[in-house]
Design a protein around this motif. Structure first.
Motif, PDB file in Angstrom:
ATOM      1  N   GLY A 154      36.273  27.126 -46.336  1.00  0.00           N
ATOM      2  CA  GLY A 154      34.897  26.698 -46.119  1.00  0.00           C
ATOM      3  C   GLY A 154      34.197  26.578 -47.459  1.00  0.00           C
ATOM      4  N   LEU A 155      33.054  25.899 -47.460  1.00  0.00           N
ATOM      5  CA  LEU A 155      32.317  25.709 -48.703  1.00  0.00           C
ATOM      6  C   LEU A 155      30.832  25.582 -48.403  1.00  0.00           C
ATOM      7  CD1 LEU A 155      32.434  25.214 -51.798  1.00  0.00           C
ATOM      8  CD2 LEU A 155      32.541  22.769 -51.251  1.00  0.00           C
ATOM      9  N   TYR A 156      30.043  26.366 -49.127  1.00  0.00           N
ATOM     10  CA  TYR A 156      28.584  26.268 -49.057  1.00  0.00           C
ATOM     11  C   TYR A 156      28.112  25.437 -50.242  1.00  0.00           C
ATOM     12  CZ  TYR A 156      23.704  27.437 -49.756  1.00  0.00           C
ATOM     13  OH  TYR A 156      22.352  27.358 -49.962  1.00  0.00           O
ATOM     14  N   GLU A 157      27.278  24.440 -49.979  1.00  0.00           N
ATOM     15  CA  GLU A 157      26.680  23.630 -51.025  1.00  0.00           C
ATOM     16  C   GLU A 157      25.179  23.604 -50.797  1.00  0.00           C
ATOM     17  OE1 GLU A 157      29.706  20.143 -52.086  1.00  0.00           O
ATOM     18  OE2 GLU A 157      29.219  20.222 -49.939  1.00  0.00           O
ATOM     19  N   GLY A 158      24.434  24.041 -51.793  1.00  0.00           N
ATOM     20  CA  GLY A 158      22.988  24.043 -51.658  1.00  0.00           C
ATOM     21  C   GLY A 158      22.350  25.050 -52.577  1.00  0.00           C
ATOM     22  N   VAL A 159      21.112  25.357 -52.282  1.00  0.00           N
ATOM     23  CA  VAL A 159      20.347  26.339 -53.037  1.00  0.00           C
ATOM     24  C   VAL A 159      20.147  27.551 -52.138  1.00  0.00           C
ATOM     25  CG1 VAL A 159      18.167  26.814 -54.215  1.00  0.00           C
ATOM     26  CG2 VAL A 159      19.163  24.509 -54.317  1.00  0.00           C
ATOM     27  N   PRO A 160      20.740  28.696 -52.520  1.00  0.00           N
ATOM     28  CA  PRO A 160      20.572  29.890 -51.679  1.00  0.00           C
ATOM     29  C   PRO A 160      19.092  30.200 -51.467  1.00  0.00           C
ATOM     30  CG  PRO A 160      22.218  30.282 -53.366  1.00  0.00           C
ATOM     31  CD  PRO A 160      21.569  28.961 -53.690  1.00  0.00           C
ATOM     32  N   MET A 161      18.773  30.730 -50.314  1.00  0.00           N
ATOM     33  CA  MET A 161      17.383  31.008 -49.966  1.00  0.00           C
ATOM     34  C   MET A 161      16.720  31.952 -50.964  1.00  0.00           C
ATOM     35  SD  MET A 161      17.666  31.079 -45.839  1.00  0.00           S
ATOM     36  CE  MET A 161      15.918  31.275 -45.622  1.00  0.00           C
ATOM     37  N   THR A 162      17.490  32.826 -51.598  1.00  0.00           N
ATOM     38  CA  THR A 162      16.933  33.761 -52.574  1.00  0.00           C
ATOM     39  C   THR A 162      16.544  33.074 -53.880  1.00  0.00           C
ATOM     40  OG1 THR A 162      19.186  34.277 -53.279  1.00  0.00           O
ATOM     41  CG2 THR A 162      18.158  35.767 -51.672  1.00  0.00           C
ATOM     42  N   GLU A 163      16.971  31.828 -54.074  1.00  0.00           N
ATOM     43  CA  GLU A 163      16.674  31.107 -55.314  1.00  0.00           C
ATOM     44  C   GLU A 163      15.667  29.973 -55.107  1.00  0.00           C
ATOM     45  OE1 GLU A 163      20.301  29.873 -57.205  1.00  0.00           O
ATOM     46  OE2 GLU A 163      21.228  31.834 -56.884  1.00  0.00           O
ATOM     47  N   ARG A 164      15.071  29.906 -53.952  1.00  0.00           N
ATOM     48  CA  ARG A 164      14.128  28.825 -53.651  1.00  0.00           C
ATOM     49  C   ARG A 164      12.707  29.267 -53.939  1.00  0.00           C
ATOM     50  NH1 ARG A 164      16.345  26.891 -47.713  1.00  0.00           N
ATOM     51  NH2 ARG A 164      18.478  26.489 -48.396  1.00  0.00           N
ATOM     52  N   ASP A 165      11.949  28.408 -54.654  1.00  0.00           N
ATOM     53  CA  ASP A 165      10.518  28.658 -54.754  1.00  0.00           C
ATOM     54  C   ASP A 165       9.810  27.498 -54.075  1.00  0.00           C
ATOM     55  OD1 ASP A 165      12.167  28.531 -57.075  1.00  0.00           O
ATOM     56  OD2 ASP A 165      10.480  28.209 -58.371  1.00  0.00           O
ATOM     57  N   SER A 166       9.660  26.383 -54.720  1.00  0.00           N
ATOM     58  CA  SER A 166       9.105  25.220 -54.031  1.00  0.00           C
ATOM     59  C   SER A 166      10.292  24.380 -53.574  1.00  0.00           C
ATOM     60  CB  SER A 166       8.185  24.426 -54.956  1.00  0.00           C
ATOM     61  OG  SER A 166       8.895  23.964 -56.075  1.00  0.00           O
ATOM     62  N   PRO A 188      19.212  19.016 -46.231  1.00  0.00           N
ATOM     63  CA  PRO A 188      19.669  20.364 -45.860  1.00  0.00           C
ATOM     64  C   PRO A 188      20.826  20.831 -46.744  1.00  0.00           C
ATOM     65  CG  PRO A 188      19.549  18.939 -43.929  1.00  0.00           C
ATOM     66  CD  PRO A 188      19.330  18.070 -45.130  1.00  0.00           C
ATOM     67  N   ASP A 189      20.897  22.142 -46.931  1.00  0.00           N
ATOM     68  CA  ASP A 189      22.100  22.714 -47.509  1.00  0.00           C
ATOM     69  C   ASP A 189      23.245  22.352 -46.563  1.00  0.00           C
ATOM     70  OD1 ASP A 189      20.384  23.817 -49.336  1.00  0.00           O
ATOM     71  OD2 ASP A 189      20.828  25.895 -48.831  1.00  0.00           O
ATOM     72  N   ARG A 190      24.461  22.461 -47.069  1.00  0.00           N
ATOM     73  CA  ARG A 190      25.604  22.007 -46.283  1.00  0.00           C
ATOM     74  C   ARG A 190      26.694  23.063 -46.318  1.00  0.00           C
ATOM     75  NH1 ARG A 190      30.266  18.979 -47.100  1.00  0.00           N
ATOM     76  NH2 ARG A 190      30.616  17.351 -45.578  1.00  0.00           N
ATOM     77  N   ILE A 191      27.225  23.370 -45.150  1.00  0.00           N
ATOM     78  CA  ILE A 191      28.385  24.245 -45.031  1.00  0.00           C
ATOM     79  C   ILE A 191      29.483  23.439 -44.360  1.00  0.00           C
ATOM     80  CG2 ILE A 191      29.348  26.257 -43.856  1.00  0.00           C
ATOM     81  CD1 ILE A 191      26.581  27.566 -44.155  1.00  0.00           C
ATOM     82  N   ALA A 192      30.611  23.309 -45.065  1.00  0.00           N
ATOM     83  CA  ALA A 192      31.777  22.634 -44.498  1.00  0.00           C
ATOM     84  C   ALA A 192      32.786  23.702 -44.087  1.00  0.00           C
ATOM     85  CB  ALA A 192      32.396  21.684 -45.519  1.00  0.00           C
ATOM     86  N   ILE A 193      33.323  23.546 -42.890  1.00  0.00           N
ATOM     87  CA  ILE A 193      34.395  24.400 -42.389  1.00  0.00           C
ATOM     88  C   ILE A 193      35.630  23.504 -42.291  1.00  0.00           C
ATOM     89  CG2 ILE A 193      35.156  25.914 -40.517  1.00  0.00           C
ATOM     90  CD1 ILE A 193      32.641  26.924 -41.996  1.00  0.00           C
ATOM     91  N   TYR A 194      36.705  23.916 -42.950  1.00  0.00           N
ATOM     92  CA  TYR A 194      37.885  23.053 -43.101  1.00  0.00           C
ATOM     93  C   TYR A 194      38.969  23.388 -42.081  1.00  0.00           C
ATOM     94  CZ  TYR A 194      35.505  21.791 -47.381  1.00  0.00           C
ATOM     95  OH  TYR A 194      34.563  21.355 -48.287  1.00  0.00           O
ATOM     96  N   ARG A 195      39.228  22.412 -41.224  1.00  0.00           N
ATOM     97  CA  ARG A 195      40.133  22.568 -40.086  1.00  0.00           C
ATOM     98  C   ARG A 195      41.593  22.808 -40.488  1.00  0.00           C
ATOM     99  NH1 ARG A 195      43.141  18.780 -36.776  1.00  0.00           N
ATOM    100  NH2 ARG A 195      42.597  17.174 -38.283  1.00  0.00           N
TER     101      ARG A 195
END
Length: 114
Positions: A47-59, A65-72
């Protein structure tokens, strides 16, 4: 095990998402979970998370949307049967969602999820 059809795999991912406790699921924001066969450059990834973690978001408005891929395919290769596949999907979904809320691999390992 032999790879299961993508549609069936998608249902298993949906089931894993449905098992997340409501109080935890309420913390997820602006994230899409998708199913893909495998990562094009790292076919062993589960699997892979792509995005900005919620703890690093200000504005953080007006972004995709952030994206999470689950690999079959690598998940199917990892297990012997569908019961094991269900468990590995659940672990992978939780692992990637943890990245979304700002938990890194080291902390996941300390929590027993890495």
């Amino acid at each position: 095990m032999e790879p299961i059809p993508q549609e069936r795999f998608g249902y298993l991912v949906d089931d894993a998402l449905d098992l997340i406790p409501e109080e935890l699921a309420a913390r997820f924001e602006n994230v899409a979970v998708v199913v893909e066969d495998e990562h094009p450059e790292e076919p062993e990834l589960l699997g892979l998370y792509e995005g900005v973690p919620m703890t690093e978001r200000d504005s953080y408005g007006g972004v995709l949307p952030d994206r999470i891929a689950i690999y079959r395919l690598p998940l199917c290769d990892l297990v012997d049967d569908e019961d094991e596949l269900v468990e590995e999907i659940r672990i992978t979904v939780i692992h990637e969602l943890a990245h979304h809320v700002g938990i890194d691999d080291e902390e996941l390992h300390q929590l027993g999820w890495g």
